[in-house]
Design a protein around this motif. Structure first.
Motif, PDB file in Angstrom:
ATOM      1  N   ALA A  55       0.831  -1.211   0.000  1.00  0.00           N
ATOM      2  CA  ALA A  55       0.000   0.000   0.000  1.00  0.00           C
ATOM      3  C   ALA A  55       0.861   1.256   0.000  1.00  0.00           C
ATOM      4  O   ALA A  55       0.523   2.245  -0.666  1.00  0.00           O
ATOM      5  N   ALA A  56       1.982   1.234   0.718  1.00  0.00           N
ATOM      6  CA  ALA A  56       2.871   2.396   0.757  1.00  0.00           C
ATOM      7  C   ALA A  56       3.511   2.645  -0.604  1.00  0.00           C
ATOM      8  O   ALA A  56       3.691   3.792  -1.016  1.00  0.00           O
ATOM      9  N   ILE A  57       3.823   1.573  -1.311  1.00  0.00           N
ATOM     10  CA  ILE A  57       4.393   1.745  -2.654  1.00  0.00           C
ATOM     11  C   ILE A  57       3.349   2.350  -3.582  1.00  0.00           C
ATOM     12  O   ILE A  57       3.643   3.239  -4.379  1.00  0.00           O
ATOM     13  N   PHE A  58       2.116   1.868  -3.484  1.00  0.00           N
ATOM     14  CA  PHE A  58       1.050   2.415  -4.327  1.00  0.00           C
ATOM     15  C   PHE A  58       0.846   3.899  -4.087  1.00  0.00           C
ATOM     16  O   PHE A  58       0.672   4.671  -5.013  1.00  0.00           O
ATOM     17  N   SER A  59       0.849   4.293  -2.830  1.00  0.00           N
ATOM     18  CA  SER A  59       0.558   5.688  -2.505  1.00  0.00           C
ATOM     19  C   SER A  59       1.798   6.571  -2.538  1.00  0.00           C
ATOM     20  O   SER A  59       1.718   7.753  -2.211  1.00  0.00           O
ATOM     21  N   GLN A  60       2.943   5.978  -2.898  1.00  0.00           N
ATOM     22  CA  GLN A  60       4.208   6.716  -2.967  1.00  0.00           C
ATOM     23  C   GLN A  60       4.605   7.292  -1.613  1.00  0.00           C
ATOM     24  O   GLN A  60       5.224   8.352  -1.537  1.00  0.00           O
ATOM     25  N   GLU A  61       4.230   6.620  -0.528  1.00  0.00           N
ATOM     26  CA  GLU A  61       4.573   7.092   0.808  1.00  0.00           C
ATOM     27  C   GLU A  61       5.661   6.243   1.448  1.00  0.00           C
ATOM     28  O   GLU A  61       5.859   6.278   2.652  1.00  0.00           O
ATOM     29  N   HIS A  62       6.358   5.468   0.644  1.00  0.00           N
ATOM     30  CA  HIS A  62       7.444   4.656   1.152  1.00  0.00           C
ATOM     31  C   HIS A  62       8.697   5.514   1.287  1.00  0.00           C
ATOM     32  O   HIS A  62       8.728   6.681   0.896  1.00  0.00           O
ATOM     33  N   MET A  63       9.735   4.929   1.839  1.00  0.00           N
ATOM     34  CA  MET A  63      10.991   5.665   1.975  1.00  0.00           C
ATOM     35  C   MET A  63      11.553   5.950   0.590  1.00  0.00           C
ATOM     36  O   MET A  63      11.565   5.095  -0.276  1.00  0.00           O
ATOM     37  N   LYS A  64      11.999   7.146   0.407  1.00  0.00           N
ATOM     38  CA  LYS A  64      12.657   7.478  -0.847  1.00  0.00           C
ATOM     39  C   LYS A  64      13.758   8.482  -0.555  1.00  0.00           C
ATOM     40  O   LYS A  64      13.750   9.158   0.475  1.00  0.00           O
ATOM     41  N   LEU A  65      14.672   8.558  -1.458  1.00  0.00           N
ATOM     42  CA  LEU A  65      15.804   9.448  -1.255  1.00  0.00           C
ATOM     43  C   LEU A  65      15.508  10.822  -1.828  1.00  0.00           C
ATOM     44  O   LEU A  65      15.221  10.962  -3.018  1.00  0.00           O
ATOM     45  N   ASP A  66      15.586  11.831  -0.977  1.00  0.00           N
ATOM     46  CA  ASP A  66      15.339  13.198  -1.432  1.00  0.00           C
ATOM     47  C   ASP A  66      16.486  13.739  -2.282  1.00  0.00           C
ATOM     48  O   ASP A  66      16.336  14.746  -2.953  1.00  0.00           O
ATOM     49  N   ILE A  67      17.599  13.048  -2.239  1.00  0.00           N
ATOM     50  CA  ILE A  67      18.741  13.513  -3.025  1.00  0.00           C
ATOM     51  C   ILE A  67      18.425  13.471  -4.516  1.00  0.00           C
ATOM     52  O   ILE A  67      19.022  14.192  -5.308  1.00  0.00           O
ATOM     53  N   PHE A  68      17.453  12.636  -4.916  1.00  0.00           N
ATOM     54  CA  PHE A  68      17.084  12.551  -6.320  1.00  0.00           C
ATOM     55  C   PHE A  68      16.397  13.824  -6.806  1.00  0.00           C
ATOM     56  O   PHE A  68      16.268  14.030  -8.004  1.00  0.00           O
ATOM     57  N   GLU A  69      15.955  14.643  -5.918  1.00  0.00           N
ATOM     58  CA  GLU A  69      15.228  15.859  -6.294  1.00  0.00           C
ATOM     59  C   GLU A  69      16.161  17.021  -6.641  1.00  0.00           C
ATOM     60  O   GLU A  69      15.710  18.056  -7.097  1.00  0.00           O
ATOM     61  N   TRP A  70      17.437  16.878  -6.431  1.00  0.00           N
ATOM     62  CA  TRP A  70      18.355  18.001  -6.602  1.00  0.00           C
ATOM     63  C   TRP A  70      18.543  18.425  -8.049  1.00  0.00           C
ATOM     64  O   TRP A  70      18.874  19.565  -8.321  1.00  0.00           O
ATOM     65  N   SER A  71      18.344  17.498  -8.963  1.00  0.00           N
ATOM     66  CA  SER A  71      18.573  17.850 -10.365  1.00  0.00           C
ATOM     67  C   SER A  71      17.406  17.381 -11.222  1.00  0.00           C
ATOM     68  O   SER A  71      17.199  16.177 -11.374  1.00  0.00           O
ATOM     69  N   PRO A  72      16.662  18.309 -11.782  1.00  0.00           N
ATOM     70  CA  PRO A  72      15.555  17.903 -12.650  1.00  0.00           C
ATOM     71  C   PRO A  72      16.028  17.072 -13.844  1.00  0.00           C
ATOM     72  O   PRO A  72      15.319  16.206 -14.324  1.00  0.00           O
ATOM     73  N   LYS A  73      17.241  17.325 -14.284  1.00  0.00           N
ATOM     74  CA  LYS A  73      17.786  16.608 -15.428  1.00  0.00           C
ATOM     75  C   LYS A  73      17.977  15.119 -15.112  1.00  0.00           C
ATOM     76  O   LYS A  73      17.699  14.265 -15.944  1.00  0.00           O
ATOM     77  N   TRP A  74      18.442  14.820 -13.915  1.00  0.00           N
ATOM     78  CA  TRP A  74      18.747  13.439 -13.530  1.00  0.00           C
ATOM     79  C   TRP A  74      17.635  12.780 -12.725  1.00  0.00           C
ATOM     80  O   TRP A  74      17.703  11.589 -12.417  1.00  0.00           O
ATOM     81  N   ARG A  75      16.627  13.535 -12.369  1.00  0.00           N
ATOM     82  CA  ARG A  75      15.565  13.025 -11.499  1.00  0.00           C
ATOM     83  C   ARG A  75      14.919  11.754 -12.053  1.00  0.00           C
ATOM     84  O   ARG A  75      14.743  10.771 -11.353  1.00  0.00           O
ATOM     85  N   ARG A  76      14.581  11.777 -13.317  1.00  0.00           N
ATOM     86  CA  ARG A  76      13.885  10.638 -13.929  1.00  0.00           C
ATOM     87  C   ARG A  76      14.770   9.384 -13.958  1.00  0.00           C
ATOM     88  O   ARG A  76      14.332   8.294 -13.622  1.00  0.00           O
ATOM     89  N   VAL A  77      16.026   9.558 -14.331  1.00  0.00           N
ATOM     90  CA  VAL A  77      16.955   8.429 -14.396  1.00  0.00           C
ATOM     91  C   VAL A  77      17.198   7.858 -13.003  1.00  0.00           C
ATOM     92  O   VAL A  77      17.147   6.634 -12.796  1.00  0.00           O
ATOM     93  N   LEU A  78      17.463   8.730 -12.050  1.00  0.00           N
ATOM     94  CA  LEU A  78      17.722   8.269 -10.685  1.00  0.00           C
ATOM     95  C   LEU A  78      16.481   7.636 -10.062  1.00  0.00           C
ATOM     96  O   LEU A  78      16.584   6.674  -9.307  1.00  0.00           O
ATOM     97  N   SER A  79      15.324   8.156 -10.394  1.00  0.00           N
ATOM     98  CA  SER A  79      14.081   7.578  -9.888  1.00  0.00           C
ATOM     99  C   SER A  79      13.901   6.154 -10.414  1.00  0.00           C
ATOM    100  O   SER A  79      13.545   5.246  -9.667  1.00  0.00           O
ATOM    101  N   ARG A  80      14.164   5.962 -11.689  1.00  0.00           N
ATOM    102  CA  ARG A  80      14.056   4.616 -12.268  1.00  0.00           C
ATOM    103  C   ARG A  80      15.082   3.667 -11.662  1.00  0.00           C
ATOM    104  O   ARG A  80      14.778   2.506 -11.406  1.00  0.00           O
ATOM    105  N   LEU A  81      16.295   4.153 -11.465  1.00  0.00           N
ATOM    106  CA  LEU A  81      17.309   3.313 -10.826  1.00  0.00           C
ATOM    107  C   LEU A  81      16.882   2.912  -9.413  1.00  0.00           C
ATOM    108  O   LEU A  81      17.102   1.781  -8.975  1.00  0.00           O
TER     109      LEU A  81
END
Length: 153
Positions: A63-89
């Motif tokens: 349920a947490a994965i569905f609602s996107q409320e699981h743990m995630k790294l905020d460091i991925f937000e620092w660069s819009p250019k790399w955000r998508r790639v780092l999110s997929r990784l």
């Protein structure tokens, strides 16, 4: 079609979570009520509630994965250019980790089946029926992550 499948899985998980939490609440209230009125409590309720809570936590992961409320790294937000790639990784790393946990869960279930282990207070219920949580919840988590990755494209 993908959105409907994801919504369907999410609704089933939410219904299971509600059902398990109501089940836990009812069992605890029955035991408390029995003690309040001077009766002895039902001896197997504590074990059943503990195991139901474990199922609740496993379903809560999905349920947490569905609602996107699981743990995630905020460091991925620092660069819009790399955000998508780092999110997929990150999603791929979660998937690999959950696959390892699911395969370990299968080994645990097989071990409980081979040992013939049962619940202490209810010896006719096999313990593997509660150990199924591991492969089920982590496999569903991987499926949900794959659906998210497909949806992102």
């Amino acid at each position: 079609m993908l959105e409907k499948t994801m919504t369907f899985i999410q609704k089933i998980i939410e219904l299971l979570l509600v059902g398990v939490s109501i089940f836990i609440l009812v069992l605890i209230l029955i035991n408390v009520g029995l003690r309040f009125f001077g009766f002895s409590s039902i001896f197997f309720v504590n074990e059943i509630v503990r195991l139901a809570f474990i199922w609740f936590c496993g379903l809560g992961i999905v349920a947490a994965i569905f609602s996107q409320e699981h743990m995630k790294l905020d460091i991925f937000e620092w660069s819009p250019k790399w955000r998508r790639v780092l999110s997929r990784l990150s999603w791929i790393n979660f998937s690999v980790f959950f696959l390892v946990l699911a395969s370990s869960g299968i080994l645990v279930v097989n071990t409980h089946i081979e040992m013939g282990r049962t619940l202490k207070t209810l010896p006719y219920i096999p313990f593997w029926s509660f150990s199924l949580l591991l492969p089920i919840s982590f496999t569903i988590s991987v499926v949900v992550i794959i659906l998210f990755l497909i949806k992102e494209k």
